[in-house]
Scaffold this motif. Structure first.
Motif, PDB file in Angstrom:
ATOM      1  N   ALA A  45       0.723  -1.293  -0.001  1.00 19.53           N
ATOM      2  CA  ALA A  45       0.142  -0.072   0.165  1.00 19.53           C
ATOM      3  C   ALA A  45       0.856   1.187  -0.041  1.00 19.53           C
ATOM      4  CB  ALA A  45      -1.095  -0.124   1.055  1.00 19.53           C
ATOM      5  N   PRO A  46       0.341   2.447  -0.668  1.00 23.70           N
ATOM      6  CA  PRO A  46       1.056   3.612  -0.510  1.00 23.70           C
ATOM      7  C   PRO A  46       1.790   3.952   0.820  1.00 23.70           C
ATOM      8  CG  PRO A  46      -0.686   3.828  -2.018  1.00 23.70           C
ATOM      9  CD  PRO A  46      -0.894   2.350  -1.206  1.00 23.70           C
ATOM     10  N   ASP A  47       0.843   3.481   1.745  1.00 25.92           N
ATOM     11  CA  ASP A  47       1.474   4.143   3.230  1.00 25.92           C
ATOM     12  C   ASP A  47       2.354   3.236   3.839  1.00 25.92           C
ATOM     13  OD1 ASP A  47      -0.202   2.237   3.956  1.00 25.92           O
ATOM     14  OD2 ASP A  47      -1.605   3.303   5.118  1.00 25.92           O
ATOM     15  N   GLY A  48       2.769   2.196   3.127  1.00 28.64           N
ATOM     16  CA  GLY A  48       3.587   1.027   3.463  1.00 28.64           C
ATOM     17  C   GLY A  48       3.102   0.301   4.658  1.00 28.64           C
ATOM     18  N   ASP A  49       1.777   0.266   4.912  1.00 26.99           N
ATOM     19  CA  ASP A  49       1.293  -0.440   6.009  1.00 26.99           C
ATOM     20  C   ASP A  49       0.759  -1.963   5.741  1.00 26.99           C
ATOM     21  OD1 ASP A  49       1.876   1.701   7.715  1.00 26.99           O
ATOM     22  OD2 ASP A  49       0.020   2.335   8.101  1.00 26.99           O
ATOM     23  N   THR A  50       0.615  -1.981   4.488  1.00 25.88           N
ATOM     24  CA  THR A  50      -0.378  -3.393   4.158  1.00 25.88           C
ATOM     25  C   THR A  50       0.447  -3.978   2.882  1.00 25.88           C
ATOM     26  OG1 THR A  50      -2.181  -2.333   4.989  1.00 25.88           O
ATOM     27  CG2 THR A  50      -2.471  -4.415   3.716  1.00 25.88           C
ATOM     28  N   LEU A  51       0.406  -5.202   3.076  1.00 27.15           N
ATOM     29  CA  LEU A  51       1.099  -6.086   1.904  1.00 27.15           C
ATOM     30  C   LEU A  51      -0.129  -7.004   1.285  1.00 27.15           C
ATOM     31  CD1 LEU A  51       3.702  -6.623   0.212  1.00 27.15           C
ATOM     32  CD2 LEU A  51       3.992  -8.339   1.737  1.00 27.15           C
ATOM     33  N   VAL A  52      -0.346  -7.033  -0.013  1.00 30.47           N
ATOM     34  CA  VAL A  52      -1.322  -7.865  -0.496  1.00 30.47           C
ATOM     35  C   VAL A  52      -0.806  -9.052  -1.356  1.00 30.47           C
ATOM     36  CG1 VAL A  52      -1.740  -6.470  -2.717  1.00 30.47           C
ATOM     37  CG2 VAL A  52      -3.574  -8.220  -1.796  1.00 30.47           C
ATOM     38  N   VAL A  53      -1.002 -10.125  -1.103  1.00 29.01           N
ATOM     39  CA  VAL A  53      -0.378 -11.448  -1.548  1.00 29.01           C
ATOM     40  C   VAL A  53      -1.134 -12.283  -2.307  1.00 29.01           C
ATOM     41  CG1 VAL A  53       1.198 -13.304  -0.904  1.00 29.01           C
ATOM     42  CG2 VAL A  53       1.246 -11.153   0.462  1.00 29.01           C
ATOM     43  N   GLY A  54      -0.827 -12.410  -3.511  1.00 28.44           N
ATOM     44  CA  GLY A  54      -1.524 -13.612  -4.350  1.00 28.44           C
ATOM     45  C   GLY A  54      -0.808 -14.729  -4.864  1.00 28.44           C
ATOM     46  N   GLY A  55      -1.271 -15.758  -5.133  1.00 31.59           N
ATOM     47  CA  GLY A  55      -0.415 -16.904  -5.728  1.00 31.59           C
ATOM     48  C   GLY A  55      -0.884 -18.236  -5.448  1.00 31.59           C
ATOM     49  N   ASN A  56      -0.232 -19.272  -5.740  1.00 37.60           N
ATOM     50  CA  ASN A  56      -0.446 -20.685  -5.472  1.00 37.60           C
ATOM     51  C   ASN A  56      -0.090 -21.085  -3.828  1.00 37.60           C
ATOM     52  OD1 ASN A  56      -1.019 -23.223  -5.881  1.00 37.60           O
ATOM     53  ND2 ASN A  56       0.921 -23.776  -6.625  1.00 37.60           N
ATOM     54  N   PHE A  57      -1.075 -21.011  -2.957  1.00 38.16           N
ATOM     55  CA  PHE A  57      -0.881 -21.377  -1.633  1.00 38.16           C
ATOM     56  C   PHE A  57      -2.343 -21.568  -0.972  1.00 38.16           C
ATOM     57  CE2 PHE A  57      -0.362 -16.822  -1.916  1.00 38.16           C
ATOM     58  CZ  PHE A  57      -1.438 -16.051  -1.081  1.00 38.16           C
ATOM     59  N   THR A  58      -2.130 -22.214   0.058  1.00 36.89           N
ATOM     60  CA  THR A  58      -3.431 -22.529   0.803  1.00 36.89           C
ATOM     61  C   THR A  58      -3.361 -21.911   2.390  1.00 36.89           C
ATOM     62  OG1 THR A  58      -2.876 -24.786   1.462  1.00 36.89           O
ATOM     63  CG2 THR A  58      -4.267 -24.250  -0.744  1.00 36.89           C
ATOM     64  N   LEU A  59      -2.069 -21.723   2.729  1.00 37.53           N
ATOM     65  CA  LEU A  59      -1.750 -21.416   4.169  1.00 37.53           C
ATOM     66  C   LEU A  59      -0.894 -20.289   3.926  1.00 37.53           C
ATOM     67  CD1 LEU A  59      -1.361 -24.869   5.933  1.00 37.53           C
ATOM     68  CD2 LEU A  59      -3.507 -23.533   5.930  1.00 37.53           C
ATOM     69  N   VAL A  60      -0.887 -19.344   4.948  1.00 36.12           N
ATOM     70  CA  VAL A  60      -0.129 -18.297   5.332  1.00 36.12           C
ATOM     71  C   VAL A  60       0.083 -18.139   6.797  1.00 36.12           C
ATOM     72  CG1 VAL A  60       0.560 -15.866   5.145  1.00 36.12           C
ATOM     73  CG2 VAL A  60      -0.660 -16.996   3.367  1.00 36.12           C
ATOM     74  N   ASN A  61       1.489 -18.618   7.219  1.00 37.05           N
ATOM     75  CA  ASN A  61       1.787 -18.785   8.466  1.00 37.05           C
ATOM     76  C   ASN A  61       0.693 -19.620   9.180  1.00 37.05           C
ATOM     77  OD1 ASN A  61       3.812 -16.869   8.157  1.00 37.05           O
ATOM     78  ND2 ASN A  61       3.439 -15.733   9.938  1.00 37.05           N
ATOM     79  N   ASP A  62       0.597 -20.684   8.633  1.00 37.80           N
ATOM     80  CA  ASP A  62      -0.376 -21.813   8.790  1.00 37.80           C
ATOM     81  C   ASP A  62      -1.810 -21.425   9.113  1.00 37.80           C
ATOM     82  OD1 ASP A  62       1.743 -23.953   9.013  1.00 37.80           O
ATOM     83  OD2 ASP A  62       2.140 -23.153  11.119  1.00 37.80           O
ATOM     84  N   LEU A  63      -2.106 -20.051   8.748  1.00 37.32           N
ATOM     85  CA  LEU A  63      -3.724 -19.618   8.554  1.00 37.32           C
ATOM     86  C   LEU A  63      -4.335 -20.178   7.343  1.00 37.32           C
ATOM     87  CD1 LEU A  63      -2.993 -16.374  10.334  1.00 37.32           C
ATOM     88  CD2 LEU A  63      -4.147 -18.492  11.395  1.00 37.32           C
ATOM     89  N   PRO A  64      -5.499 -20.574   7.098  1.00 35.80           N
ATOM     90  CA  PRO A  64      -6.101 -20.842   5.794  1.00 35.80           C
ATOM     91  C   PRO A  64      -6.431 -19.403   5.173  1.00 35.80           C
ATOM     92  CG  PRO A  64      -7.692 -21.071   7.791  1.00 35.80           C
ATOM     93  CD  PRO A  64      -6.493 -20.788   8.426  1.00 35.80           C
ATOM     94  N   ARG A  65      -5.411 -19.273   3.853  1.00 41.33           N
ATOM     95  CA  ARG A  65      -5.695 -18.060   3.175  1.00 41.33           C
ATOM     96  C   ARG A  65      -5.340 -18.824   1.554  1.00 41.33           C
ATOM     97  NH1 ARG A  65      -6.698 -16.346   7.409  1.00 41.33           N
ATOM     98  NH2 ARG A  65      -6.163 -14.440   8.386  1.00 41.33           N
ATOM     99  N   ASN A  66      -6.419 -18.839   0.969  1.00 43.59           N
ATOM    100  CA  ASN A  66      -6.163 -19.687  -0.403  1.00 43.59           C
ATOM    101  C   ASN A  66      -6.179 -18.734  -1.260  1.00 43.59           C
ATOM    102  OD1 ASN A  66      -6.910 -21.641  -2.555  1.00 43.59           O
ATOM    103  ND2 ASN A  66      -7.767 -23.002  -1.107  1.00 43.59           N
ATOM    104  N   GLN A  67      -4.888 -18.492  -1.993  1.00 38.30           N
ATOM    105  CA  GLN A  67      -4.730 -17.691  -3.084  1.00 38.30           C
ATOM    106  C   GLN A  67      -4.323 -16.260  -2.815  1.00 38.30           C
ATOM    107  OE1 GLN A  67      -5.834 -18.420  -7.429  1.00 38.30           O
ATOM    108  NE2 GLN A  67      -7.389 -19.425  -6.437  1.00 38.30           N
TER     109      GLN A  67
END
Length: 645
Positions: A215-237
């Motif tokens: 994000a322009p303020d540097g506070d948030t990163l958006v992530v997309g791709g081939n995964f189903t977990l992020v830090n073991d939390l369910p996050r599909n794509q």
């Protein structure tokens, strides 16, 4: 076009907020639809990345040969080159040697060029997938230590001195990182506090991160791709990461990227590109995947709100292509640009062909961030009638759209754009573009209500928001066979019964400044699928056409883009309470209220708040009768509108 956040309750899917987000269109600037003539050409592969340092543009991809003009001889320069932004002349001093494709480029701190991709060696020295180069000479910056363990670096994002790195890797700088990492942009050193890992690929495949943005303020990163977990939390794509302090996975997830699209083995993941809006309050996602929508967001452009929290997030709006891929998105100057091998936008009603509402956009398009509707910009991804030998006008991908200092740069895997030859890359210049302002009905609460009393005749009635003045009959010979009418800026749009049209009626436009209604013209040929004669009343507000229609007891809306006059392909039903809509005849928006006529000839007013959804946007308890019908004046025709003049 689908606005799932508003109709979620009706569809039985989870909601996450008590109020609908209703984005408001704003003034925007489009680049020219005529590509610049001076950009060089690549022969093969595809262009995947751009960056600019000073007056030099850097281009990366999988190409191996280049030429200055359509008649120049090809020269070999693999994967990365530079050219002068003003003249288009290719650099003869920036000639780095890489042994693999370049996927991503950034202008780094201290005048460096940071390069990511699928290479092992740069300038004869081991540099796995990451390297910093001198932008003048192409020499390796030896002190920059960023590396990955193999695989690929797919994308990078920079904010301040933090360099975010995404791709198919398990290590960065000798430290375990699955698909994501953060480096010191000046030195390339790993940031040990960034411990965000995207793991477990879809359909038993190896995980990777395909696209990121910060994000322009540097506070948030958006992530997309081939995964189903992020830090073991369910996050599909898809996932959001708080990077304002110690990086943490945010409580944000959506189920709309969980189901497979047409072919899971082909489209393992279908999130292709992500970008934040200029203020960071929203982000947009471009996808591929083929069939699968609306259960999943396949082959679609999707807007989400950054501040939303919880599971089951739904899009603010979705623009379906009708089963064609979107491979890249860019947000600039209050416009969303998208590229791919799609043929239409605003096309949710058909698969692999143009359905009702489809707007022709061949491989490249621009849409409104408020609604996802196309605006009037259509260069088309096609070549000239005299393309050079060995070139192709059409390909499967536009891997990158990038807003540089002077325009929108595009990279593709073909050679035609804007009916011209542009081998694998080019640029739509800002010069020659245009700025268009958001249009709305009058904001004043004092003016005049107009109502059709006979073909070619209207009554003009002073109105202060609560009471009426004395009506005056006005001849309007251009306003015949008129139905529902809505005022926008300096004109009216109206349902016009016209013999020989596909539905028997069409949406026409007439200029109007309080005097004679101007001669009508068809608002857009793209709307000829729609029968506006069914409308019993209508008004426009903030990119939406609100209306009632024959035989129904609901308040509806469709998106309506004034810059091009395109009508949204999807009808939405708004929640209301204690309000009968079946008898409405004519509507106008005046000072936050719907003023409407009825079959009984009375004129009424009721409060209207579109942001109240999924609660009622209209409550009949707020209504009152403005005026009852008289022998001289009945408010019982759809042709009603409000104007200051």
């Amino acid at each position: 076009m689908v606005a799932l956040a508003i109709i979620a309750a009706a569809l039985g899917v989870p909601t996450t907020a008590s109020a609908a987000v209703v984005p408001v269109p704003v003034t925007a600037t489009l680049v020219s639809a005529n590509p610049a003539d001076a950009t060089p050409h690549a022969r093969d592969g595809e262009t995947r990345a751009f960056a600019q340092v000073g007056n030099t543009v850097f281009v990366g991809g999988s190409f191996t040969q280049l030429r200055q003009t359509a008649s120049s001889a090809w020269i070999t320069q693999r994967y990365l080159f530079a050219y002068d932004r003003t003249t288009g002349t290719m650099s003869t001093t920036f000639l780095p040697v890489l042994d693999g494709a370049v996927n991503t480029l950034l202008a780094g701190p201290g005048g460096t060029l940071i390069v990511g991709g699928a290479f092992k060696n740069v300038n004869g020295v081991s540099r796995k997938n990451l390297v910093a180069l001198d932008p003048s000479t192409g020499a390796t910056v030896d002190s920059w230590v960023g590396r990955s363990d193999g695989g690929t670096v797919r994308e990078m994002a920079l904010h301040g001195n933090w360099l975010y790195v995404a791709g198919a890797f398990n290590w960065l700088n000798g430290t375990a990182h699955a698909g994501l990492g953060r480096l010191n942009a000046t030195t390339g050193a790993i940031d040990p506090t960034f411990n965000i890992n995207a793991t477990v690929g879809r359909h038993s495949t190896t995980s990777y991160v395909w696209t990121i943005d910060v994000a322009p303020d540097g506070d948030t990163l958006v992530v997309g791709g081939n995964f189903t977990l992020v830090n073991d939390l369910p996050r599909n794509q898809m996932a959001l990461v708080d990077v304002s302090g110690t990086p943490t996975v945010l409580d944000w997830s959506t189920d709309k990227f969980v189901p497979p699209c047409a072919s899971p083995t082909t489209f393992v993941h279908y999130v292709q590109d992500v970008k934040f809006g200029a203020d960071g309050s929203w982000f947009v996602v471009g996808t591929n995947g083929g069939g699968g929508w609306p259960t999943a967001y396949c082959d679609a452009l999707v807007r989400f709100e950054t501040a939303a929290r919880g599971t089951g997030q739904l899009a603010t709006w979705v623009d379906f292509t009708g089963n064609d891929t979107i491979t890249s998105v860019e947000v600039a100057d209050n416009v969303i640009y998208l590229g791919g091998h799609f043929r239409w936008v605003n096309n949710p009603n058909a698969s692999d062909n143009a359905g009702p509402g489809a707007v022709d956009r061949l491989g490249v398009a621009a849409v409104s961030p408020a609604t996802g509707m196309p605006v009037n910009w259509n260069p088309r991804r096609s070549g000239s009638a005299s393309m050079p030998s060995g070139t192709s006008s059409w390909g499967s991908s536009v891997p990158v759209l990038w807003r540089g200092s002077d325009g929108l740069y595009f990279g593709h895997n073909s050679d035609g754009m804007g009916e011209e030859y542009h081998g694998r890359l080019g640029m739509f210049p800002l010069a020659g573009g245009r700025t268009f302002t958001a249009k709305n009905p009058p904001s004043a609460t004092t003016g005049n209500l107009y109502v059709g009393t006979a073909s070619g005749t209207v009554a003009k009635v002073p109105f202060d928001g609560t009471t009426l003045g004395t009506a005056t009959s006005v001849s309007q010979p251009a306003y015949t066979a008129a139905g529902a009418t809505w005022r926008v800026d300096d004109r009216i749009y109206w349902s016009h019964t016209v013999a020989g049209t596909p539905t028997g009626s069409r949406i026409d436009t007439s200029l109007f400044g309080g005097g004679a209604i101007g001669s009508p013209w068809e608002a857009s040929g793209y709307n000829d699928w729609y029968n506006p004669a069914l409308l019993t009343g209508a008004f426009f507000l903030d990119g939406r056409l609100y209306y009632t229609r024959t035989g129904a007891n609901n308040l509806y809306y469709r998106y309506f883009e004034i810059d091009g006059n395109y009508l949204g392909a999807t009808e939405f039903t708004l929640p209301t309470a204690g309000q009968n809509w079946s008898g409405v005849r004519g509507m106008a928006w005046v000072g936050g209220r719907i003023v409407y006529g009825s079959v009984d000839g009375n004129l009424r007013s009721v409060a209207f708040d579109p942001t109240a959804a999924p609660s009622a946007v209209v409550s009949g308890a707020t209504g009152f009768v403005v005026s009852t019908a008289t022998p001289e004046l009945s408010w019982s025709t759809p042709s009603t509108f409000f104007s200051v003049e």
